[in-house]
Design an enzyme around this catalytic site. Structure first.
Site, PDB file in Angstrom:
ATOM      1  N   ASP A   1      -5.000   7.455  -1.094  1.00  0.00           N
ATOM      2  CA  ASP A   1      -5.917   6.573  -0.356  1.00  0.00           C
ATOM      3  C   ASP A   1      -7.333   6.656  -0.906  1.00  0.00           C
ATOM      4  O   ASP A   1      -7.780   7.714  -1.356  1.00  0.00           O
ATOM      5  CB  ASP A   1      -5.919   6.959   1.125  1.00  0.00           C
TER       6      ASP A   1
ATOM      7  N   HIS B   1       0.846  -1.204   0.000  1.00  0.00           N
ATOM      8  CA  HIS B   1       0.000   0.000   0.000  1.00  0.00           C
ATOM      9  C   HIS B   1       0.883   1.258   0.000  1.00  0.00           C
ATOM     10  O   HIS B   1       0.693   2.175  -0.801  1.00  0.00           O
ATOM     11  CB  HIS B   1      -0.906  -0.034   1.244  1.00  0.00           C
ATOM     12  N   GLU B   2       1.870   1.285   0.915  1.00  0.00           N
ATOM     13  CA  GLU B   2       2.737   2.464   1.024  1.00  0.00           C
ATOM     14  C   GLU B   2       3.641   2.606  -0.200  1.00  0.00           C
ATOM     15  O   GLU B   2       3.930   3.711  -0.652  1.00  0.00           O
ATOM     16  CB  GLU B   2       3.590   2.394   2.298  1.00  0.00           C
TER      17      GLU B   2
ATOM     18  N   HIS C   1       1.985   4.481  -2.920  1.00  0.00           N
ATOM     19  CA  HIS C   1       2.066   5.930  -2.662  1.00  0.00           C
ATOM     20  C   HIS C   1       3.422   6.468  -3.108  1.00  0.00           C
ATOM     21  O   HIS C   1       3.519   7.463  -3.816  1.00  0.00           O
ATOM     22  CB  HIS C   1       1.952   6.218  -1.153  1.00  0.00           C
TER      23      HIS C   1
END
Length: 858
Positions: A112, A101-102, A105
């Site tokens: 998000d 997830h990170e 980014h």
């Protein structure tokens, strides 16, 4: 974590990406082990992931710093030790999934798909939880606690908004079949994909939709350079390999040009002034420093010496070059520096500071040696003719690239050398620049000013003054108005400096310098006053190393104390072009224009005022006064969602409540400080001859908000863009509305236009407010309406359409009037009962309809 993450990333990216090699940088103070090796180009400064204690106890939220726009790489990922040790599995899910997830980014600039500030919204009159995809199932419930016991209840409706009451949470079912999306909740077992164009929830009010123009995360990833360079693999990826690296002592070799052209424009003398600042102040105690000079051949001026005291610092300053002559051979200087370092250490992780003013078309002949050396090369280009390929050396090794013009009053060379503190050094050792100013004086004029020494700095404070002709009159007073004497005057190098013993007094230091027909500069540097209290730091940068006209550059300044952002500072960037002309920009932390997030301590602005092709330098001044404050708790970060709970076997199992990080922080405290910071340099190309045409449109509006007033009026607010990105004033606004969000995005020009004849744009970065009544469109109870704004400048250049704001008309049902009961007098009723915390003494209900209540708090 990484080993878990790699196959998950591989499948999520359709077998394109996995983690192959990971370097772990171990602090210098940790116990050494035989398997730890010296890093090469890896530094704390350029790390992808930082593991550090949380800013507030218990706040273990993983997050990624993202300064730029949709699709642009982030800065770094932040994890805490407790998160990494697996103590937060219930709240975030497995660490490997969180890492993916990170990573999305950080690497691909996506956002998000949840929203902690607005958890529900209307869609076609129905209430929906903000999620992606919309097929994720769960319940909307609230946890009510009283007297130590808690119950789970269905959420009530808010009578004003029609949405659920505050505190209502969407709790997902533990068992799902839905595969997307990782940017909503990677912690759901079935979630193994990013949202695609087909299943993306375009209506959800989240950052991904707001920042990326309603595009799914997979669409953004598919547009990346990474994606374009890859094809799906047919075999399984290998397991990641890890190298354990431990930081050692800093090893630096100065490689300084002393060719004939260094005699021009007082360059050699200015090199001596800047070199002395670096050797006397910037380079840290315990570092090893050597020096090589070069013309058409190289000359070793000093082998590596370890700096343990002023004795070594002063000895090195005596090795600085004093005579300029000969040609320019940059590769000779670099090869000699490698040899100097190898006499004592490996070149892995060593640093070379390379300064040159000359052209050299043989520089590419040593590119391979540079790559193989494992050394980091910081480049300083001096004057307008420095070798064109110079920056390639810093680019390929991760070093700083800086540029200094021949305009002495801009203090560029001293700023460049002052920025060269260690990328791995402890914060408590770091040299911090408090002031950097210059002025050309005539007829015994004075250069007066003040420097603020705040409580986070003050150790090793140095005042450095330079001049171009004769020593000026120097007056300096500390905050108690005591005059400071004892400046060491170096008449040959045309500089004087004063080292304040111990820790400099906190407060305002005042100076007055007097001279005639010459240029003076003043530089003040210091170090942190405490090894435990982090200093206020300013880190400035530009978004890329090259700017092609008419593409705007973005200037950033991050102002923090530790991990806490500093808000409401006055931040100014000075951008100097190759011909010495300067442009001043005020940087803002307002969440509009170039600034991605409001109140995160990152101040930003677009730069469009190109005036020549070639190098530009960036310098930032930051001043914290009465309004500036340190915010201990940080705003909503881009990071994995904190899951409030799970539904298992029909029961809601709640996690502990998420630590509050969005409330007004009672611990925010006023801070007064002054700092300057070098933001490096960039190279501009494609700039036409003057007059330069207007090819810059207004910037996109990114903070459009809409509210309904009185079931009829729509109130819009946004931050005004400018004529050129976020500078000047736009000519007009076009506002359009639609009942279909995608029609508004894809067919903006065909959507219904709102009459804006009375709306005159304000100066860039002002707040705009506009109220209108929707016309020519159905607007009744249960209707969703989507609104977007486009700015147009006087050259008829149009901005991108804004983020799309929505309003949902909710008219609460009328409550039927109560039917009055019989008008009979009732007896007084005395009730004595006890509720936890309340003693109700007496209720008297009289026939007149009055209710009298006497209450005593227990």
């Amino acid at each position: 974590m990484v080993t878990q993450a790699s196959p998950y990333l591989f499948e999520a990216t359709e077998r394109r990406f996995y983690f192959k090699k990971v370097a772990i940088l171990i602090p210098e103070k940790w116990k050494t082990k035989p398997e730890y090796v010296r890093p090469k180009l890896e530094t704390y400064k350029n790390a992808d992931v930082l593991v550090a204690e949380p800013t507030a106890p218990g706040n273990d939220e993983p997050y990624t710093e993202q300064m730029g726009n949709c699709g642009e790489k982030g800065e770094r990922i932040h994890f805490t030790p407790d998160f990494l040790a697996g103590k937060k599995l219930a709240q975030y899910g497995p660490q490997g999934r969180v890492f993916v997830h990170e990573w999305a980014h950080l690497r691909w600039g996506v956002y998000d798909e949840y929203n902690n500030n607005q958890k529900f919204y209307f869609s076609n009159g129905k209430r929906q939880a903000v999620r992606c995809s919309a097929d994720i199932t769960g319940k909307n419930v609230i946890k009510k606690c009283q007297g130590g016991s808690c119950v789970t209840k269905s959420c009530k409706l808010d009578k004003v908004t029609g949405l659920y009451e505050e505190g209502c949470e969407f709790i997902p079912h533990g068992l799902q079949t839905v595969k997307a999306s990782i940017m909503f909740a990677q912690s759901i077992d079935s979630v193994v994909e990013f949202c695609t164009e087909k299943n993306h929830n375009k209506e959800a009010p989240n950052l991904q939709n707001q920042k990326c123009n309603l595009r799914s995360t997979w669409e953004v990833i598919s547009d990346s350079e990474d994606f374009k360079k890859t094809t799906p693999m047919t075999t399984q990826p290998p397991t990641p390999t890890f190298s354990l690296l431990q930081i050692g002592q800093r090893i630096v070799c100065l490689v300084l040009d002393k060719s004939g052209s260094m005699a021009n424009g007082d360059r050699l003398n200015r090199l001596n002034q800047a070199g002395k600042l670096f050797l006397l102040q910037t380079v840290e105690q315990g570092s090893w420093v050597g020096m090589v000079t070069f013309d058409s051949v190289a000359h070793v001026q000093s082998e590596l010496i370890q700096i343990n005291s002023d004795v070594e610092r002063n000895a090195l300053t005596r090795s600085l070059p004093t005579v300029a002559a000969g040609g320019t051979s940059i590769c000779s200087g670099l090869r000699s520096a490698f040899a100097v370092i190898r006499k004592k250490y490996s070149t892995d992780g060593s640093e070379i500071v390379l300064l040159t003013d000359g052209e050299d078309n043989t520089i590419s002949s040593c590119f391979n040696e540079v790559k193989q050396s494992g050394a980091i090369i910081h480049t300083v280009a001096l004057g307008p003719s420095a070798a064109r390929e110079l920056e390639e050396l810093s680019k390929m090794t991760g070093g700083l690239q800086t540029y200094a013009s021949d305009q002495a009053q801009n203090n560029g060379l001293i700023d460049a050398f002052g920025a060269l503190s260690s990328g791995n050094g402890a914060d408590s050792q770091r040299s911090i620049q408090l002031e950097s100013k210059g002025l050309t004086l005539q007829n015994n004029q004075w250069m007066n000013g003040t420097v603020l020494v705040d409580s986070t700095v003050g150790k090793d404070t140095l005042f450095l003054i330079t001049w171009t002709k004769q020593p000026p009159k120097i007056l300096l007073w500390d905050p108690s108005k005591k005059k400071q004497d004892g400046f060491v005057v170096d008449a040959n190098t045309k500089m004087a400096y004063l080292q304040i013993p111990g820790t400099a007094k906190v407060g305002i230091w005042s100076y007055s310098l007097q001279a005639s027909s010459q240029t003076l500069t003043l530089t003040v540097t210091s170090r942190p006053s405490s090894a435990t209290v982090p200093p206020i730091t300013v880190t400035s940068k530009i978004n890329k190393n090259t700017g092609k006209f008419p593409s705007a550059m973005t200037v950033y300044a991050k102002i923090h104390q530790g991990a806490s952002p500093i808000l409401r500072a006055t931040v100014t960037a000075i951008i100097e072009s190759v011909n010495g002309k300067t442009v001043t920009l005020e940087l803002l932390d307002n969440g509009a224009g170039a600034d991605a997030t409001k109140d995160d301590g990152v101040y930003s602005r677009y730069f469009t005022a190109y005036n020549a092709n070639g190098r530009y330098s960036v310098k930032v001044w930051a001043l914290g006064g009465i309004n500036a404050a340190s915010q201990r708790l940080i705003p909503q970060q881009n990071g994995a969602m904190y899951i409030p709970g799970w539904i298992e076997n029909g029961e809601v199992n709640w996690n502990p409540p998420r630590p509050e990080i969005n409330k007004d922080d009672p611990q925010s405290k006023q801070v007064c400080f002054s700092r300057t910071s070098s933001g490096g340099s960039f190279v501009a190309s494609g700039v036409p001859q003057a007059p330069i045409p207007d090819l810059f449109p207004p910037c996109q509006i990114t903070d459009l908000k809409a509210k309904i007033h009185g079931y009829k009026f729509i109130n819009l607010t946004w931050t005004a863009p400018g004529d050129d990105y976020d500078h000047g004033r736009a000519h007009k606004y076009i506002i359009r509305i639609s009942a279909n969000i995608l029609d508004l995005r894809d067919k903006f020009n065909d959507s219904i236009q709102v009459n804006t004849s009375d709306l005159i744009p304000k100066e860039a970065n002002s707040e705009e407010v506009f109220v209108f009544t929707p016309e020519n469109i159905t607007f009744e109870n249960g209707t969703d309406l989507f609104i977007a704004v486009q700015a147009v400048d006087k050259a008829n250049l149009k901005s991108e359409i804004s983020n799309i704001a929505r309003v949902s008309l909710f008219i609460p049902p009328e409550i039927p009037p109560e039917i009055p009961g019989p008008s009979l007098p009732c007896p007084e009723i005395n009730v004595n009962s006890t509720i936890p915390g309340l003693h109700i003494l007496k209720i008297m209900w009289k026939w007149l309809g009055e209710l009298q209540l006497s209450v005593a708090l227990g």
